[in-house]
Design an enzyme around this catalytic site. Sequence first.
Site, short mmCIF file in Angstrom:
data_model
loop_
_atom_site.label_atom_id
_atom_site.label_comp_id
_atom_site.label_asym_id
_atom_site.label_seq_id
_atom_site.Cartn_x
_atom_site.Cartn_y
_atom_site.Cartn_z
N LYS A 41 -47.74 -61.87 33.77
CA LYS A 41 -47.52 -60.99 34.89
C LYS A 41 -48.43 -61.37 36.04
CE LYS A 41 -46.79 -57.25 31.59
NZ LYS A 41 -47.56 -56.30 30.78
N GLY A 42 -49.49 -62.11 35.71
CA GLY A 42 -50.53 -62.38 36.69
C GLY A 42 -50.09 -63.12 37.94
N GLU A 97 -48.92 -69.97 39.17
CA GLU A 97 -49.80 -69.31 38.20
C GLU A 97 -50.92 -68.55 38.92
OE1 GLU A 97 -50.78 -68.20 35.50
OE2 GLU A 97 -50.42 -69.50 33.78
N ASP A 98 -51.48 -67.58 38.25
CA ASP A 98 -52.64 -66.89 38.80
C ASP A 98 -53.91 -67.72 38.62
OD1 ASP A 98 -52.61 -66.62 36.03
OD2 ASP A 98 -52.88 -64.45 36.02
N ASP A 101 -57.35 -71.90 33.31
CA ASP A 101 -58.64 -71.72 32.65
C ASP A 101 -58.80 -72.86 31.64
OD1 ASP A 101 -60.97 -70.33 31.88
OD2 ASP A 101 -59.89 -69.17 30.39
N LYS A 129 -60.48 -72.70 37.16
CA LYS A 129 -61.82 -72.70 36.56
C LYS A 129 -61.98 -74.02 35.80
CE LYS A 129 -61.71 -68.49 34.43
NZ LYS A 129 -62.23 -67.31 33.68
N PHE A 150 -65.19 -64.11 34.34
CA PHE A 150 -63.91 -63.45 34.11
C PHE A 150 -63.58 -62.62 35.35
CE2 PHE A 150 -60.78 -60.51 32.43
CZ PHE A 150 -59.99 -61.38 31.70
N VAL A 151 -62.45 -62.95 35.97
CA VAL A 151 -62.10 -62.30 37.23
C VAL A 151 -60.87 -61.41 37.08
CG1 VAL A 151 -63.14 -64.03 38.74
CG2 VAL A 151 -60.80 -64.38 37.92
N ASP A 157 -55.67 -59.27 35.27
CA ASP A 157 -56.00 -57.98 34.65
C ASP A 157 -57.22 -58.07 33.73
OD1 ASP A 157 -54.63 -59.56 32.61
OD2 ASP A 157 -54.69 -57.72 31.41
N ARG A 163 -54.81 -55.27 38.12
CA ARG A 163 -53.93 -56.28 38.72
C ARG A 163 -53.68 -55.97 40.20
NH1 ARG A 163 -51.65 -59.41 34.64
NH2 ARG A 163 -51.20 -58.36 32.68
P1 5GP Z 1 -55.48 -70.90 29.91
O1 5GP Z 1 -54.38 -71.20 28.97
O2 5GP Z 1 -55.58 -71.84 31.07
O3 5GP Z 1 -56.80 -70.77 29.19
O4 5GP Z 1 -55.28 -69.43 30.42
C1 5GP Z 1 -54.44 -69.08 31.42
C2 5GP Z 1 -54.23 -67.59 31.38
O5 5GP Z 1 -55.39 -66.92 30.86
C3 5GP Z 1 -54.03 -67.03 32.75
O6 5GP Z 1 -52.69 -67.05 33.12
C4 5GP Z 1 -54.60 -65.64 32.63
O7 5GP Z 1 -53.60 -64.78 32.15
C5 5GP Z 1 -55.68 -65.76 31.57
N1 5GP Z 1 -57.04 -65.89 32.17
C6 5GP Z 1 -57.82 -66.99 32.20
N2 5GP Z 1 -58.97 -66.74 32.84
C7 5GP Z 1 -58.91 -65.46 33.26
C8 5GP Z 1 -59.78 -64.63 34.03
O8 5GP Z 1 -60.88 -64.99 34.49
N3 5GP Z 1 -59.34 -63.37 34.26
C9 5GP Z 1 -58.16 -62.89 33.80
N4 5GP Z 1 -57.84 -61.62 34.09
N5 5GP Z 1 -57.31 -63.65 33.08
C10 5GP Z 1 -57.66 -64.93 32.82
#
Ligand code: 5GP
Length: 176
Positions: A41-42, A97-98, A101, A129, A150-151, A157, A163
């Site tokens: 949803k982000g 994407e939001d 990470d 990140k 963590f943002v 969220d 959100r």
């Molecule tokens: P990845 O697979 O790259 O580790 O994670 C991507 C997803 O993790 C993002 O779409 C998001 O939903 C969540 N995520 C990663 N870092 C953060 C953060 O700092 N804050 C929040 N709210 N969600 C995060």
Amino acid sequence: MKERIETLISTSAIEKRMDELAEVINKDYAGEELYLVCVLKGGVFFMVELAKRITVPVTLNFMDVSSYGNGTESSGHIKILMDLDESIEGKNVLIVEDIVDSGRTLSHLVELLKSRKPKSLKLCTLLDKPERRVTEVEVHYTGFTIPDAFVVGYGLDYAQRYRNLNYIGVISFEEE
Ligand code: 5GP
């Protein structure tokens, strides 16, 4: 535990950066049609605002991919919760994407969408990140590179809340 949110990126900074990103995207896709795939949803808040700034013909679609639970750590477990409702074959797909990470979610998604034979496939993220990267993933358009925190806000969220904040903040927890 009391939740505290400190502003990391202001609304005006986000808006300015989206103007800049859209300008580049409009140039890159000049004469082409663009197919935005929002990761729910982000990604919704970012996608909607970005789409308003796109001047080439654009269509929108949505996917829901799970990666995180209710905490702040990645589970490493990826699942497609909701798929696109049409073919992307021959389309210029831009994933919106939001945040990137660990990169696990996106690398999985990129592989899946590539196998569906789009004309092109690129990735646009509001936040990145890079310090947290576990899986390599090519990001073509980045709003902001942020430190390992963590943002929340602008679609992101904590346990489904925050959100709707119109800025990006770092969440921390204090004993009451
Ligand atoms: P990845 O697979 O790259 O580790 O994670 C991507 C997803 O993790 C993002 O779409 C998001 O939903 C969540 N995520 C990663 N870092 C953060 C953060 O700092 N804050 C929040 N709210 N969600 C995060």
